[in-house]
Design a protein around this motif. Structure first.
Motif, PDB file in Angstrom:
ATOM      1  N   LEU A 146       0.849  -1.201   0.000  1.00  0.00           N
ATOM      2  CA  LEU A 146       0.000   0.000   0.000  1.00  0.00           C
ATOM      3  C   LEU A 146       0.882   1.249   0.000  1.00  0.00           C
ATOM      4  CD1 LEU A 146      -2.760  -1.095   2.552  1.00  0.00           C
ATOM      5  CD2 LEU A 146      -3.148  -0.520   0.142  1.00  0.00           C
ATOM      6  N   LEU A 154       2.262   1.958  -3.379  1.00  0.00           N
ATOM      7  CA  LEU A 154       1.273   2.587  -4.261  1.00  0.00           C
ATOM      8  C   LEU A 154       1.121   4.088  -3.976  1.00  0.00           C
ATOM      9  CD1 LEU A 154      -1.521  -0.171  -4.259  1.00  0.00           C
ATOM     10  CD2 LEU A 154      -0.120   0.536  -6.215  1.00  0.00           C
ATOM     11  N   ASN A 211       0.492   5.452  -0.808  1.00  0.00           N
ATOM     12  CA  ASN A 211      -0.300   5.779   0.385  1.00  0.00           C
ATOM     13  C   ASN A 211       0.598   5.944   1.598  1.00  0.00           C
ATOM     14  OD1 ASN A 211      -3.108   5.166  -0.734  1.00  0.00           O
ATOM     15  ND2 ASN A 211      -2.038   3.233  -1.122  1.00  0.00           N
ATOM     16  N   VAL A 262       1.130   4.947   5.198  1.00  0.00           N
ATOM     17  CA  VAL A 262       0.658   3.785   5.936  1.00  0.00           C
ATOM     18  C   VAL A 262       1.310   3.728   7.315  1.00  0.00           C
ATOM     19  CG1 VAL A 262       0.445   1.266   5.922  1.00  0.00           C
ATOM     20  CG2 VAL A 262       0.418   2.520   3.756  1.00  0.00           C
ATOM     21  N   ASP A 303      -3.190   7.469   5.421  1.00  0.00           N
ATOM     22  CA  ASP A 303      -4.265   6.938   4.572  1.00  0.00           C
ATOM     23  C   ASP A 303      -4.765   5.590   5.093  1.00  0.00           C
ATOM     24  OD1 ASP A 303      -4.047   9.095   2.690  1.00  0.00           O
ATOM     25  OD2 ASP A 303      -2.172   8.178   2.012  1.00  0.00           O
ATOM     26  N   TYR A 304      -3.844   4.772   5.549  1.00  0.00           N
ATOM     27  CA  TYR A 304      -4.214   3.452   6.073  1.00  0.00           C
ATOM     28  C   TYR A 304      -3.478   3.164   7.380  1.00  0.00           C
ATOM     29  CZ  TYR A 304      -6.009   2.477   1.384  1.00  0.00           C
ATOM     30  OH  TYR A 304      -6.698   2.522   0.200  1.00  0.00           O
ATOM     31  N   ALA A 336      -3.019  -5.599  -2.507  1.00  0.00           N
ATOM     32  CA  ALA A 336      -3.088  -4.185  -2.119  1.00  0.00           C
ATOM     33  C   ALA A 336      -3.991  -3.415  -3.081  1.00  0.00           C
ATOM     34  CB  ALA A 336      -1.683  -3.572  -2.099  1.00  0.00           C
ATOM     35  N   ARG A 337      -3.868  -3.726  -4.384  1.00  0.00           N
ATOM     36  CA  ARG A 337      -4.738  -3.039  -5.358  1.00  0.00           C
ATOM     37  C   ARG A 337      -6.198  -3.456  -5.161  1.00  0.00           C
ATOM     38  NH1 ARG A 337      -0.194  -3.914  -8.807  1.00  0.00           N
ATOM     39  NH2 ARG A 337      -1.099  -5.895  -9.467  1.00  0.00           N
ATOM     40  N   GLN A 340      -7.549  -1.665  -2.104  1.00  0.00           N
ATOM     41  CA  GLN A 340      -7.821  -0.255  -2.405  1.00  0.00           C
ATOM     42  C   GLN A 340      -9.142  -0.090  -3.140  1.00  0.00           C
ATOM     43  OE1 GLN A 340      -4.637   1.526  -4.689  1.00  0.00           O
ATOM     44  NE2 GLN A 340      -4.179   2.922  -3.025  1.00  0.00           N
ATOM     45  N   GLU A 341      -9.356  -0.949  -4.147  1.00  0.00           N
ATOM     46  CA  GLU A 341     -10.613  -0.871  -4.907  1.00  0.00           C
ATOM     47  C   GLU A 341     -11.806  -1.174  -4.008  1.00  0.00           C
ATOM     48  OE1 GLU A 341     -10.284  -3.435  -8.329  1.00  0.00           O
ATOM     49  OE2 GLU A 341      -8.503  -2.318  -8.983  1.00  0.00           O
ATOM     50  N   ASN A 356     -12.657   1.815  -1.844  1.00  0.00           N
ATOM     51  CA  ASN A 356     -13.033   3.091  -2.501  1.00  0.00           C
ATOM     52  C   ASN A 356     -14.491   3.109  -2.924  1.00  0.00           C
ATOM     53  OD1 ASN A 356     -10.661   4.360  -2.105  1.00  0.00           O
ATOM     54  ND2 ASN A 356      -9.780   3.786  -4.090  1.00  0.00           N
TER      55      ASN A 356
END
Ligand code: ADP
Ligand code: MG
Length: 248
Positions: free
Chosen positions: A23, A26, A28, A30, A114-115, A240-241, A244-245, A248
């Protein structure tokens, strides 16, 4: 996000560390909090275990802030609140404090990352409860064997109890099939049962059994630095992707 499973050895720490690193990769910001007295996430990040004046121990027992207690992580954008064996003693005394279930939640209010990922011990004790009260969601790494399915029933009822009494907003983000080897018939059977009961809650990315993931902690590095092109790194990047999806 609390990374939990009452069983040990299901890939909680491996997931907390490597998902955090991916993450962060990408872009973010964290924060990884090690809430297990064994300090496996701390060591996996190449950070020394903390004594009773530092890390998650002091986070739960003193007025020190999360920022004061966090360390620079092994990759850019990742900070870590380490743990140490003194956390076990702190856990035993935790429930003498007022509102002890909400201590971590209160400490995390000021965090703007963010996380936030919280690695938890393999037990449903005061530390894990603090994680579940602080979290908005739960991630459950599990191995596809019969006893893992058995444990999930109890886990679901614990989750409902926490929602009813302490944290109504707690959601189940998803279940992750870890240390996955799809060859045995049992694995495929358990995976099918998981899909039947939990449907879309099961992440479509499974993390395969990969020796590079098992050896990375001994170098104090996440998989993205230890073996960037391994199947393990690929799986956690994809996870991780997907996460994220999903959020969101
Ligand atoms: P937990 O935190 O739930 O106890 P760990 O993440 O520490 O579980 O994993 C248990 C053991 O399995 C560790 O030795 C770890 O390195 C290893 N391991 C975890 N995930 C994998 C994987 N996908 N492939 C190979 N070994 C793994
Ligand atoms: Mg662990």
């Amino acid at each position: 996000m609390a990374v939990t499973n009452r069983k040990g050895g299901t890939g909680k720490t491996t997931t907390a560390v490597n998902l955090s690193a991916c993450l962060a990769e990408l872009g973010n910001k964290v924060l990884l909090i090690d809430l297990d007295p064994q300090g496996n996430a701390t060591i996996s990040c190449g950070i020394p275990m903390s004594d009773e004046d530092g890390g998650s121990i002091a986070l739960l027992t003193t007025d020190k802030t999360t920022r004061e207690l966090s360390c620079v992580g092994p990759v850019a954008n990742l900070t870590v609140v380490p743990s140490g064996s003194a956390l076990a003693a702190a856990e035993m005394e935790l429930n003498r404090k007022k509102d002890w279930e909400r201590i971590l939640r209160t400490k995390l209010k000021a965090v703007t990352d963010d996380y936030i990922l919280i690695d938890t011990p393999p037990a449903m004790g005061p530390l894990t409860l603090n994680a579940l009260v602080a979290a908005d969601g739960v991630i459950v790494p599990l191995q596809c064997d019969y006893l893992s399915l058995e444990g999930l029933r109890e886990f679901a009822s614990n989750l409902n109890r926490v929602r009813a009494n302490l944290n109504p907003n707690l959601s189940l983000i998803g279940l992750i099939k870890t240390i996955y080897d799809e060859r045995p018939l049992l694995t495929r059977h358990v995976a099918a049962e998981l899909d039947r009961y939990f449907g879309a809650k099961v992440f479509s990315t499974a993390v395969p059994r990969n020796v590079r993931l098992a050896e990375a902690p001994s170098y104090g590095l996440p998989i993205t630095l230890h073996a960037s092109s391994s199947t393990g790194a690929g799986a956690y990047r994809q996870l991780a992707r997907e996460l994220q999806e999903r959020l969101n």
